[in-house]
Write an enzyme that holds these catalytic residues in place. Structure first.
Site, mmCIF file in Angstrom:
data_model
loop_
_atom_site.group_PDB
_atom_site.id
_atom_site.type_symbol
_atom_site.label_atom_id
_atom_site.label_comp_id
_atom_site.label_asym_id
_atom_site.label_seq_id
_atom_site.Cartn_x
_atom_site.Cartn_y
_atom_site.Cartn_z
ATOM 1 N N GLY A 143 27.935 36.787 19.174
ATOM 2 C CA GLY A 143 27.855 36.650 17.726
ATOM 3 C C GLY A 143 27.315 37.839 16.968
ATOM 4 O O GLY A 143 27.143 37.761 15.749
ATOM 5 N N ASP A 145 27.436 41.237 14.865
ATOM 6 C CA ASP A 145 28.463 41.576 13.882
ATOM 7 C C ASP A 145 28.086 42.830 13.107
ATOM 8 O O ASP A 145 27.028 43.432 13.336
ATOM 9 C CB ASP A 145 28.715 40.394 12.936
ATOM 10 C CG ASP A 145 27.446 39.871 12.273
ATOM 11 O OD1 ASP A 145 26.496 40.659 12.103
ATOM 12 O OD2 ASP A 145 27.405 38.674 11.932
ATOM 13 N N ASP A 311 38.961 56.022 24.792
ATOM 14 C CA ASP A 311 38.803 55.311 26.053
ATOM 15 C C ASP A 311 39.908 55.706 27.040
ATOM 16 O O ASP A 311 41.002 56.085 26.639
ATOM 17 C CB ASP A 311 38.870 53.807 25.755
ATOM 18 C CG ASP A 311 38.632 52.955 26.967
ATOM 19 O OD1 ASP A 311 37.500 52.978 27.478
ATOM 20 O OD2 ASP A 311 39.569 52.263 27.402
ATOM 21 N N GLU A 340 37.094 59.937 27.440
ATOM 22 C CA GLU A 340 36.485 59.383 28.650
ATOM 23 C C GLU A 340 37.359 59.723 29.855
ATOM 24 O O GLU A 340 38.461 59.196 30.006
ATOM 25 C CB GLU A 340 36.359 57.861 28.536
ATOM 26 C CG GLU A 340 35.737 57.233 29.779
ATOM 27 C CD GLU A 340 36.034 55.750 29.921
ATOM 28 O OE1 GLU A 340 35.167 55.025 30.417
ATOM 29 O OE2 GLU A 340 37.149 55.324 29.549
#
Length: 597
Positions: A143, A145, A311, A340
């Site tokens: 949760g 945010d 990524d 990466e």
């Protein structure tokens, strides 16, 4: 652009808007809607803008429209007519100085956060999403945010960090494991459980007022199986498909540089899928290559980013990466991109950095890479017994390999990340060794990146366990027993470490010699490794003593940079003294000295 503002019959228009004044004037719109492929678009007259061409792919529901947004075009609204459907397309003005924005670099220190695990502020919405909150599950959504991150920007800035890198924030509408963000289901939309695109823009803007830039994590190699493309691919070769069925990458990244590699091995590395739930994109498809490039530019421009983290960098098509990085740097010459490439070999990482003269002629425009080789050597240096080829010697020899990099100072060196066990745990829960590692990050010739919670000595299993590595930041949720942000409930050891990190990185922020100075290192001796950062007017000496006993280090060991009678200030304690014939280095500690003559 939300669906309710689209022209009738269109489900997606991407990019949802564009800008005048871009260096490359070309723009390709992807239009998606039932039967749209057969439409013959026309453009209402608009000064400076030309409709060049349009074409379809295999699916009847996609149309690609090529426009030229010339240098004389002004902000406004284009009107495209599509077989009775009228599309009003926004052209916007760029923010002043957008093209000249300064990206992150050696003067910066980066704080990495996993948004779902950092703090909950109440901006997220669960409506219509497949996975709800389950904070009790290490692999579930907890949760966190954008509002939570925004509420604690003062904490990040106060620690001395000047950049924040959140793991991906775009929509990941999957039934499970959706929080990590690396399986996009909509490239142009912030996941509603984090907030909205406007919330992200507000976060970036507010961070900037605190002297903190934002680096966005963008995935080019793959999507999530729930991406809207998967229900209706533009063309069968939009993905890397295998005749024999699902084929997983073998992660053999060396195949790309290996002169003896079998072509089939190279293909399996780049075209194999990460998992059955992460379809692998085929960037050799021209429309997809353009789409991914424009998507990257759109986020930089619309959100006001100071950099991109990419990524799984080498898993994408090499030629695409060359063109993609060149286009990004064409539009933003002072931006930074960090890729990466998870390899322990400097030559492999250096291959992808801008300016490298490669054996095969490959040219990249990405200015930075994640320094996995030095991260490996740092951990080995602090956990192995010292010897001619082990322990601190690995740190010394790791830095000696900087000759293979075109710009070693622009590499990002990290204590850990969301895919690695926690530093404190890897170092046997040893506070002294943890301080040594962070001192090295902060003072060597690199851009330092610290994983959230390292300053609190957060722990994890030493084997890979993503859910526990990405544990919740204490104090990020109402009712937490301890809080990183207020200090309530923290142990004395945690508070001391947090304060130590704050002093270290705030000092670094105001130390140009660390950002831009030269480096001279001395071979490890008696369990100590020493190096100097220096320029014409400043010198900093760093000594790392990983041993269990204090060391008296002869100053005669460093004739080029240190002399008896020099004045020194201990950066971390504030103590001033005159250098004598030896230096006292406490056990299991770093020593950072500002030297003056």
């Amino acid at each position: 652009m939300s669906l309710n503002t689209l022209a009738a019959g269109l489900q997606h228009v991407e990019p949802p808007n564009w800008w005048v004044g871009m260096r490359d004037t070309s723009l390709q719109l992807m239009l998606h809607g039932s039967g749209i492929a057969d439409a013959k678009p026309t453009l209402a007259p608009y000064p400076g803008v030309t409709l060049k061409a349009s074409h379809r792919a295999a699916s009847a529901n996609y149309l690609f429209v090529d426009l030229d947004i010339g240098p004389d075009a002004r902000p406004g609204e284009l009107v495209l007519n599509l077989a009775g459907t009228t599309l009003r397309y926004p052209l916007r003005a760029r923010m002043p100085g957008s093209a000249e924005r300064e990206g992150f670099g050696p003067r910066d220190a980066i704080y990495l956060v996993v948004p779902d695990r950092f703090a909950q502020g109440g901006s997220g919405s669960q409506g219509g999403m497949k996975e709800g909150r389950d904070r009790a599950s290490p692999g579930g959504r907890h949760g966190g945010d954008l509002a939570g991150m925004r509420q604690h920007l003062d904490y990040i800035a106060g620690l001395g960090f000047t950049q924040v890198w959140p793991t991906p924030l775009v929509e990941n509408n999957s039934a499970t494991y959706s929080y990590h963000g690396y399986a996009a289901t909509d490239f142009y939309k912030v996941d509603p459980r984090f907030g909205t695109n406007d919330d992200f823009q507000a976060f970036v803007s507010e961070a900037r007022t605190r002297g903190v830039g934002v680096i966005q994590d963008i995935v080019l190699n793959h999507i999530g199986a729930g991406h809207w493309w998967m229900a209706d691919l533009p063309a069968p070769d939009w993905l890397n498909q295998w005749q024999q069925g699902y084929t997983e990458t073998h992660h053999a990244r060396m195949t790309l540089q290996d002169p003896y590699a079998a072509p089939s091995d190279r293909q399996r590395f780049t075209d194999g899928w990460f998992t059955p739930h992460m379809p692998d994109l085929n960037q050799r498809r021209p429309e997809l290559a353009t789409y991914l490039t424009q998507m990257t530019l759109w986020w930089i421009e619309s959100a006001g980013l100071s950099g991109i983290r990419t990524d799984t960098y080498s898993y994408s098509d090499r030629d695409f990466l060359s063109h993609w990085s060149a286009r990004v740097m064409q539009e933003y010459p002072r931006l930074n991109i960090v890729g990466e490439e998870w390899s322990p070999h400097p030559a492999v990482v250096a291959y992808w950095q801008r300016g490298k003269r490669n054996h095969d002629g490959y040219a990249s425009s990405a200015p930075s890479m994640m320094d996995f080789p030095m991260n490996t050597q740092l951990l080995a240096a602090l956990t192995e017994a010292d010897g001619p080829h082990t322990g601190l010697t690995k740190l010394y020899e790791g830095l000696a390999h900087d000759f293979v990099y075109p710009a070693p100072g622009n590499l990002v060196l990290f204590d850990g990340n969301h895919d690695t066990p926690r530093l404190f745990s890897l170092l046997g829960r040893d506070v002294g060794l943890t301080k040594i590692a962070l001192a090295y990050l902060a003072t060597t010739r690199r851009i330092p990146q610290v994983f959230y919670g390292t300053e609190l000595l957060m722990q994890s299993p030493v084997e890979r366990d993503d859910g526990r590595v990405r544990a919740d930041m204490p104090g990020g949720w109402a009712g937490d027993e301890a809080s990183a942000f207020t200090g309530a409930g923290l142990t004395g050891e945690q508070r001391e470490m947090q304060d130590w990190v704050r002093r270290l990185f705030n000092w670094r922020k105001a130390a140009p010699v660390i950002h831009d100075g030269a480096l001279m290192q001395y071979a490890p001796l008696e369990g100590c490794y020493a190096f100097f950062r220096y320029d014409a007017g400043h010198t900093v000496m760093v000594v790392l003593n990983k041993g269990g006993k204090p060391v008296e280090l002869p100053t005669a060991r460093f004739p080029e940079r240190l002399q008896p009678g020099d004045h020194a200030r201990d950066v971390m304690s504030g103590r001033d003294f005159v250098v004598g014939s030896s230096l006292s280095v406490p056990a299991r500690s770093p020593l950072i000295l500002e030297i003056r003559r």
